[in-house]
Write an enzyme that holds these catalytic residues in place. Structure first.
Site, mmCIF file in Angstrom:
data_model
loop_
_atom_site.group_PDB
_atom_site.id
_atom_site.type_symbol
_atom_site.label_atom_id
_atom_site.label_comp_id
_atom_site.label_asym_id
_atom_site.label_seq_id
_atom_site.Cartn_x
_atom_site.Cartn_y
_atom_site.Cartn_z
ATOM 1 N N ASN A 38 0.944 -1.014 -0.034
ATOM 2 C CA ASN A 38 -0.101 0.082 -0.007
ATOM 3 C C ASN A 38 0.824 1.186 -0.065
ATOM 4 O O ASN A 38 2.021 1.309 0.623
ATOM 5 C CB ASN A 38 -0.831 0.092 1.136
ATOM 6 N N GLU A 59 0.466 5.188 0.705
ATOM 7 C CA GLU A 59 -0.541 6.145 1.173
ATOM 8 C C GLU A 59 -0.180 7.738 0.635
ATOM 9 O O GLU A 59 0.988 7.743 0.296
ATOM 10 C CB GLU A 59 -0.454 6.185 2.565
ATOM 11 N N CYS A 112 -3.910 0.528 -2.665
ATOM 12 C CA CYS A 112 -3.834 -0.218 -1.893
ATOM 13 C C CYS A 112 -2.833 -1.514 -2.776
ATOM 14 O O CYS A 112 -2.338 -1.329 -3.657
ATOM 15 C CB CYS A 112 -5.081 -1.465 -2.070
ATOM 16 N N GLU A 134 -2.749 -4.851 -3.330
ATOM 17 C CA GLU A 134 -3.012 -5.473 -4.256
ATOM 18 C C GLU A 134 -3.025 -4.983 -5.718
ATOM 19 O O GLU A 134 -2.621 -5.487 -6.750
ATOM 20 C CB GLU A 134 -4.672 -6.029 -4.216
ATOM 21 N N CYS A 157 -10.081 -5.220 -0.262
ATOM 22 C CA CYS A 157 -11.355 -4.436 -0.330
ATOM 23 C C CYS A 157 -12.076 -4.499 -1.770
ATOM 24 O O CYS A 157 -11.445 -5.320 -2.601
ATOM 25 C CB CYS A 157 -11.041 -2.951 -0.336
ATOM 26 N N CYS A 191 -10.417 -3.389 -4.985
ATOM 27 C CA CYS A 191 -8.926 -4.331 -5.441
ATOM 28 C C CYS A 191 -9.576 -5.480 -6.198
ATOM 29 O O CYS A 191 -9.105 -6.265 -6.820
ATOM 30 C CB CYS A 191 -8.195 -4.660 -4.310
HETATM 31 N N1 THU Z 1 -5.334 -1.331 2.164
HETATM 32 C C1 THU Z 1 -4.732 -2.225 1.240
HETATM 33 O O1 THU Z 1 -3.626 -2.319 0.804
HETATM 34 N N2 THU Z 1 -5.675 -3.374 0.760
HETATM 35 C C2 THU Z 1 -6.694 -3.380 0.992
HETATM 36 O O2 THU Z 1 -7.544 -4.356 0.308
HETATM 37 C C3 THU Z 1 -7.341 -2.550 1.664
HETATM 38 C C4 THU Z 1 -6.780 -1.563 2.509
HETATM 39 C C5 THU Z 1 -4.705 -0.450 2.886
HETATM 40 C C6 THU Z 1 -4.839 0.972 2.275
HETATM 41 C C7 THU Z 1 -4.630 1.834 3.535
HETATM 42 O O3 THU Z 1 -3.292 2.160 3.265
HETATM 43 C C8 THU Z 1 -4.721 0.936 4.671
HETATM 44 O O4 THU Z 1 -4.584 -0.523 4.180
HETATM 45 C C9 THU Z 1 -5.852 1.200 5.621
HETATM 46 O O5 THU Z 1 -6.590 0.993 4.861
#
Ligand code: THU
Length: 133
Positions: free
Chosen positions: A42, A44, A53, A55, A86, A89
Site C-alpha cells: 500500500n 498512502e 492498495c 493488491e 477491499c 481491489c
Molecule cells: N489497504 C490495502 O492495501 N488493501 C486493501 O485491500 C484494503 C486496504 C490499505 C489502504 C490503507 O493504506 C490501509 O490499508 C488502511 O486502510
C-alpha cells in the site's frame, strides 16, 4: 510457483509499505499466467483518498509489463488478524482473473488464515447485464 512461496513474497513486500497515516502495512503478490510473480504494497498519501492498495499496486505492475491474467493472489498484513481485500481491489483483480483464482490471506506470523477463491469473495463484479436476466 507454490502458494507458500507466493505468501513469502507478499510478506517480504510488507517491508516497503508506505503507510505513515494508517500504520496498517499490507503486502500483496500475484502470479501472472506467464508464471512470474509481482509484488506490491500500500502507498498512502497526505491526501488520504489518493492511497493505493497493495493488491492494485501488484496487479498494475504486472499488467504494465504485459500480463493480462492471474491465477493467484496472496495478501499479507502486519497484524494478528488477516485482512480481506477491499471491493475495489477485487473488482480490479477480477478484470484479469477467473472465479477459481486462488486468494490467500495471511497474518503477521505468515500463517495462512484463509485460502479461498476470487469467485467466493466477489460473487457479483461490476459488468453490464441483460435486462431479462
Ligand atoms: N489497504 C490495502 O492495501 N488493501 C486493501 O485491500 C484494503 C486496504 C490499505 C489502504 C490503507 O493504506 C490501509 O490499508 C488502511 O486502510
Amino acid at each position: 510457483m507454490d502458494k507458500q512461496k507466493l505468501t513469502t513474497l507478499a510478506r517480504q513486500a510488507l517491508r516497503f509499505s508506505y503507510s505513515p497515516y494508517s500504520k496498517f502495512r499490507v503486502g500483496a503478490a500475484v502470479i501472472g499466467n506467464n508464471g512470474k510473480s509481482y509484488t506490491g504494497t500500500n502507498v498512502e498519501n497526505a491526501s488520504y483518498g489518493l492511497t493505493i492498495c497493495a493488491e492494485r499496486v501488484a496487479i498494475t505492475k504486472a499488467v504494465s509489463e504485459g500480463v493480462t491474467g492471474f491465477t493467484a493472489l496472496s495478501v499479507a498484513v502486519a497484524h494478528k488478524r488477516a485482512a480481506v481485500p477491499c471491493g475495489a481491489c477485487l473488482q480490479v483483480f477480477g478484470e484479469f482473473a477467473k472465479n477459481d483464482a486462488v486468494v490467500i490471506l495471511c497474518n503477521e506470523d505468515g500463517q495462512t488464515v484463509v485460502e479461498t477463491t476470487f469467485g467466493e469473495l466477489l460473487t457479483q463484479p461490476f459488468r453490464s447485464i441483460r435486462q431479462d436476466r
